[in-house]
Design a protein around this motif. Structure first.
Motif, PDB file in Angstrom:
ATOM      1  N   GLY A   1       4.489  54.518 -40.822  1.00 40.83           N
ATOM      2  CA  GLY A   1       5.329  53.546 -40.149  1.00 40.83           C
ATOM      3  C   GLY A   1       6.239  52.830 -41.144  1.00 40.83           C
ATOM      4  N   ILE A   2       6.980  51.848 -40.649  1.00 38.56           N
ATOM      5  CA  ILE A   2       7.984  51.148 -41.444  1.00 38.56           C
ATOM      6  C   ILE A   2       7.780  49.646 -41.307  1.00 38.56           C
ATOM      7  CG2 ILE A   2      10.467  50.755 -41.777  1.00 38.56           C
ATOM      8  CD1 ILE A   2      10.915  53.546 -40.525  1.00 38.56           C
ATOM      9  N   GLY A   3       7.858  48.931 -42.429  1.00 39.50           N
ATOM     10  CA  GLY A   3       7.714  47.481 -42.425  1.00 39.50           C
ATOM     11  C   GLY A   3       9.057  46.792 -42.657  1.00 39.50           C
ATOM     12  N   VAL A   4       9.257  45.660 -41.983  1.00 33.54           N
ATOM     13  CA  VAL A   4      10.465  44.847 -42.172  1.00 33.54           C
ATOM     14  C   VAL A   4      10.015  43.408 -42.396  1.00 33.54           C
ATOM     15  CG1 VAL A   4      12.674  44.116 -41.198  1.00 33.54           C
ATOM     16  CG2 VAL A   4      11.744  46.371 -40.599  1.00 33.54           C
ATOM     17  N   TYR A   5      10.527  42.775 -43.448  1.00 39.89           N
ATOM     18  CA  TYR A   5      10.051  41.428 -43.768  1.00 39.89           C
ATOM     19  C   TYR A   5      11.096  40.702 -44.608  1.00 39.89           C
ATOM     20  CZ  TYR A   5       8.719  44.308 -47.791  1.00 39.89           C
ATOM     21  OH  TYR A   5       8.730  45.213 -48.819  1.00 39.89           O
ATOM     22  N   TRP A   6      10.895  39.396 -44.706  1.00 41.24           N
ATOM     23  CA  TRP A   6      11.812  38.553 -45.483  1.00 41.24           C
ATOM     24  C   TRP A   6      11.377  38.509 -46.943  1.00 41.24           C
ATOM     25  CZ3 TRP A   6      16.120  37.052 -43.154  1.00 41.24           C
ATOM     26  CH2 TRP A   6      16.132  36.924 -41.753  1.00 41.24           C
ATOM     27  N   GLU A   7      12.362  38.540 -47.831  1.00 47.27           N
ATOM     28  CA  GLU A   7      12.091  38.399 -49.250  1.00 47.27           C
ATOM     29  C   GLU A   7      13.108  37.439 -49.848  1.00 47.27           C
ATOM     30  OE1 GLU A   7      10.539  41.671 -51.965  1.00 47.27           O
ATOM     31  OE2 GLU A   7      12.664  41.625 -52.487  1.00 47.27           O
ATOM     32  N   GLU A   8      12.603  36.467 -50.609  1.00 46.81           N
ATOM     33  CA  GLU A   8      13.489  35.483 -51.219  1.00 46.81           C
ATOM     34  C   GLU A   8      14.045  36.032 -52.524  1.00 46.81           C
ATOM     35  OE1 GLU A   8      13.094  30.857 -50.876  1.00 46.81           O
ATOM     36  OE2 GLU A   8      11.997  31.505 -52.666  1.00 46.81           O
ATOM     37  N   ILE A   9      15.360  36.003 -52.654  1.00 44.64           N
ATOM     38  CA  ILE A   9      15.997  36.502 -53.876  1.00 44.64           C
ATOM     39  C   ILE A   9      16.888  35.416 -54.473  1.00 44.64           C
ATOM     40  CG2 ILE A   9      15.977  38.900 -53.097  1.00 44.64           C
ATOM     41  CD1 ILE A   9      18.986  38.570 -52.517  1.00 44.64           C
ATOM     42  N   GLU A  10      17.113  35.518 -55.767  1.00 45.57           N
ATOM     43  CA  GLU A  10      18.004  34.585 -56.439  1.00 45.57           C
ATOM     44  C   GLU A  10      19.438  35.101 -56.362  1.00 45.57           C
ATOM     45  OE1 GLU A  10      16.609  33.963 -60.403  1.00 45.57           O
ATOM     46  OE2 GLU A  10      15.070  32.539 -59.762  1.00 45.57           O
ATOM     47  N   LYS A  11      20.365  34.159 -56.162  1.00 36.27           N
ATOM     48  CA  LYS A  11      21.772  34.534 -56.053  1.00 36.27           C
ATOM     49  C   LYS A  11      22.607  33.579 -56.892  1.00 36.27           C
ATOM     50  CE  LYS A  11      25.463  35.403 -52.719  1.00 36.27           C
ATOM     51  NZ  LYS A  11      25.874  35.332 -51.292  1.00 36.27           N
ATOM     52  N   GLU A  12      23.450  34.152 -57.728  1.00 35.65           N
ATOM     53  CA  GLU A  12      24.298  33.329 -58.594  1.00 35.65           C
ATOM     54  C   GLU A  12      25.527  32.857 -57.828  1.00 35.65           C
ATOM     55  OE1 GLU A  12      26.932  34.580 -62.212  1.00 35.65           O
ATOM     56  OE2 GLU A  12      24.876  34.316 -62.951  1.00 35.65           O
ATOM     57  N   GLY A  13      25.873  31.590 -58.021  1.00 30.32           N
ATOM     58  CA  GLY A  13      27.037  31.036 -57.362  1.00 30.32           C
ATOM     59  C   GLY A  13      27.732  30.020 -58.249  1.00 30.32           C
ATOM     60  N   ILE A  14      28.774  29.383 -57.717  1.00 29.74           N
ATOM     61  CA  ILE A  14      29.543  28.372 -58.447  1.00 29.74           C
ATOM     62  C   ILE A  14      29.407  27.033 -57.741  1.00 29.74           C
ATOM     63  CG2 ILE A  14      31.823  27.679 -59.272  1.00 29.74           C
ATOM     64  CD1 ILE A  14      30.777  30.113 -60.716  1.00 29.74           C
ATOM     65  N   ASN A  15      29.036  26.016 -58.491  1.00 31.01           N
ATOM     66  CA  ASN A  15      28.968  24.667 -57.963  1.00 31.01           C
ATOM     67  C   ASN A  15      30.398  24.156 -57.789  1.00 31.01           C
ATOM     68  OD1 ASN A  15      28.791  21.776 -57.727  1.00 31.01           O
ATOM     69  ND2 ASN A  15      26.722  21.882 -58.589  1.00 31.01           N
ATOM     70  N   GLU A  16      30.782  23.861 -56.557  1.00 32.68           N
ATOM     71  CA  GLU A  16      32.152  23.468 -56.273  1.00 32.68           C
ATOM     72  C   GLU A  16      32.507  22.099 -56.850  1.00 32.68           C
ATOM     73  OE1 GLU A  16      32.808  23.737 -52.106  1.00 32.68           O
ATOM     74  OE2 GLU A  16      32.563  25.926 -52.044  1.00 32.68           O
ATOM     75  N   ILE A  17      31.495  21.283 -57.154  1.00 32.19           N
ATOM     76  CA  ILE A  17      31.762  19.943 -57.688  1.00 32.19           C
ATOM     77  C   ILE A  17      32.122  19.998 -59.169  1.00 32.19           C
ATOM     78  CG2 ILE A  17      30.767  17.660 -58.133  1.00 32.19           C
ATOM     79  CD1 ILE A  17      29.052  18.073 -55.622  1.00 32.19           C
ATOM     80  N   ASN A  18      31.308  20.704 -59.958  1.00 30.67           N
ATOM     81  CA  ASN A  18      31.565  20.740 -61.411  1.00 30.67           C
ATOM     82  C   ASN A  18      32.023  22.113 -61.912  1.00 30.67           C
ATOM     83  OD1 ASN A  18      29.208  22.271 -61.418  1.00 30.67           O
ATOM     84  ND2 ASN A  18      27.917  20.527 -62.008  1.00 30.67           N
ATOM     85  N   ASN A  19      32.177  23.054 -60.977  1.00 28.25           N
ATOM     86  CA  ASN A  19      32.673  24.392 -61.300  1.00 28.25           C
ATOM     87  C   ASN A  19      31.780  25.145 -62.290  1.00 28.25           C
ATOM     88  OD1 ASN A  19      34.689  26.276 -60.600  1.00 28.25           O
ATOM     89  ND2 ASN A  19      35.704  26.001 -62.568  1.00 28.25           N
ATOM     90  N   GLN A  20      30.496  24.814 -62.281  1.00 31.85           N
ATOM     91  CA  GLN A  20      29.559  25.491 -63.164  1.00 31.85           C
ATOM     92  C   GLN A  20      28.716  26.490 -62.374  1.00 31.85           C
ATOM     93  OE1 GLN A  20      27.253  22.534 -65.209  1.00 31.85           O
ATOM     94  NE2 GLN A  20      28.921  21.946 -66.580  1.00 31.85           N
ATOM     95  N   LYS A  21      28.230  27.499 -63.109  1.00 31.47           N
ATOM     96  CA  LYS A  21      27.371  28.494 -62.479  1.00 31.47           C
ATOM     97  C   LYS A  21      26.050  27.872 -62.059  1.00 31.47           C
ATOM     98  CE  LYS A  21      29.072  32.714 -64.696  1.00 31.47           C
ATOM     99  NZ  LYS A  21      28.705  33.891 -65.536  1.00 31.47           N
ATOM    100  N   MET A  22      25.533  28.325 -60.936  1.00 28.70           N
ATOM    101  CA  MET A  22      24.236  27.843 -60.474  1.00 28.70           C
ATOM    102  C   MET A  22      23.478  28.998 -59.834  1.00 28.70           C
ATOM    103  SD  MET A  22      25.400  25.708 -57.065  1.00 28.70           S
ATOM    104  CE  MET A  22      23.731  25.607 -56.434  1.00 28.70           C
ATOM    105  N   ILE A  23      22.166  28.888 -59.849  1.00 28.45           N
ATOM    106  CA  ILE A  23      21.311  29.910 -59.250  1.00 28.45           C
ATOM    107  C   ILE A  23      20.703  29.336 -57.966  1.00 28.45           C
ATOM    108  CG2 ILE A  23      19.289  31.394 -59.509  1.00 28.45           C
ATOM    109  CD1 ILE A  23      21.594  32.169 -61.315  1.00 28.45           C
ATOM    110  N   GLY A  24      21.003  29.984 -56.871  1.00 34.47           N
ATOM    111  CA  GLY A  24      20.434  29.577 -55.592  1.00 34.47           C
ATOM    112  C   GLY A  24      19.471  30.628 -55.077  1.00 34.47           C
TER     113      GLY A  24
END
Length: 251
Positions: free
Chosen positions: A202-225
């Motif tokens: 059979g096949i399993g489907v589930y949620w997995e939390e991953i890290e995603k790199e983005g830009i903080n719009e306030i200080n324009n610095q990289k952040m990990i969400g």
């Protein structure tokens, strides 16, 4: 009788057997396609015993229902059935059984209907389990059923393609154990062990939390969400490893 009184009177009949699942009980919904043998074997002539397009439609249906608003941690599909493990703290609709059954049957039926292009129906039932061991047992039970159905399906259609009738195949398989079924397939050029794991487990489907790199719009610095992605697993582990896998997902 005014509307307020009439409404109160009639609501009693509607909710008479509307029981709620008690807190801290694990809820698993199991859904099955209605009349799918005729649908898949006669009307659409999907490849037997397994068809990748049909399997993908089942997976997409599971993905849809995991996004439908009820907090579901794990979806498992084999053949034309789907099992859904609720979060232990899910309390939408006051945990009313009738709501979960009707909504999930509707969501799954609608999602699959859109994919296949015509109206189809799934029924739904709920299991209420008091501990995690029974949750593990449930999913092991469905995986064991998937294995049994897969082996029987491959044997059945292998014999049918050799020209045997339905009745002849049924009679031939009546007293065949697992070893004999594997031997029959092997003698006809098919090693059951070499088949794709999803066909047997059979096949399993589930949620997995991953890290995603983005830009903080306030200080324009990289952040990990962090964000949650849906994972489709076509190579589920077996036995004790599967138990640990379910434990990780449901914790």
């Amino acid at each position: 009788m005014n509307f307020k009184n009439l409404n109160a009177k009639m609501k009693c009949f509607e909710t008479l057997a509307d029981r709620s699942v008690i807190p801290q009980m694990y809820i698993i919904a199991r859904l099955d396609g209605r009349g799918f043998t005729k649908l898949t074997k006669e009307k659409y002539s999907f490849e037997t015993p397994f068809d990748e397009k049909f399997s993908e439609m089942m997976v997409e249906t599971v993905k849809h229902v995991l996004k439908s608003g009820i907090k579901i941690l794990y979806g498992y599909t084999q053949s034309d059935e789907i099992s859904l493990l609720f979060d232990i703290n899910e309390n939408s609709f006051s945990r009313k059984r009738s709501k979960y059954i009707s909504i999930l049957a509707g969501e799954v039926s609608a999602a699959f209907s859109m994919l296949i292009g015509e109206a189809v129906v799934f029924d739904c039932r709920l299991s209420e389990l008091p501990n995690k061991e029974l949750v593990y047992d449930y999913f092991q039970w469905r995986m064991d059923d998937a294995y049994k159905n897969s082996l029987n399906g491959h044997v059945y259609w292998n014999l049918r393609k050799q020209g045997y009738s339905k009745n002849e195949v049924t009679e031939k398989m009546l007293n065949m154990n697992v070893a004999k079924k594997n031997e029959l397939l092997f003698s006809n050029g098919l090693n059951f062990n070499d088949l794709p794991k999803w066909q047997k487990r059979g096949i399993g489907v589930y949620w997995e939390e991953i890290e995603k790199e983005g830009i903080n719009e306030i200080n324009n610095q990289k952040m990990i969400g962090k964000k949650k992605n849906l994972i489709v697993n076509k190579e589920l582990p077996l036995k004790e490893e599967y138990k640990l896998f379910i434990r990780k997902i449901s914790s």
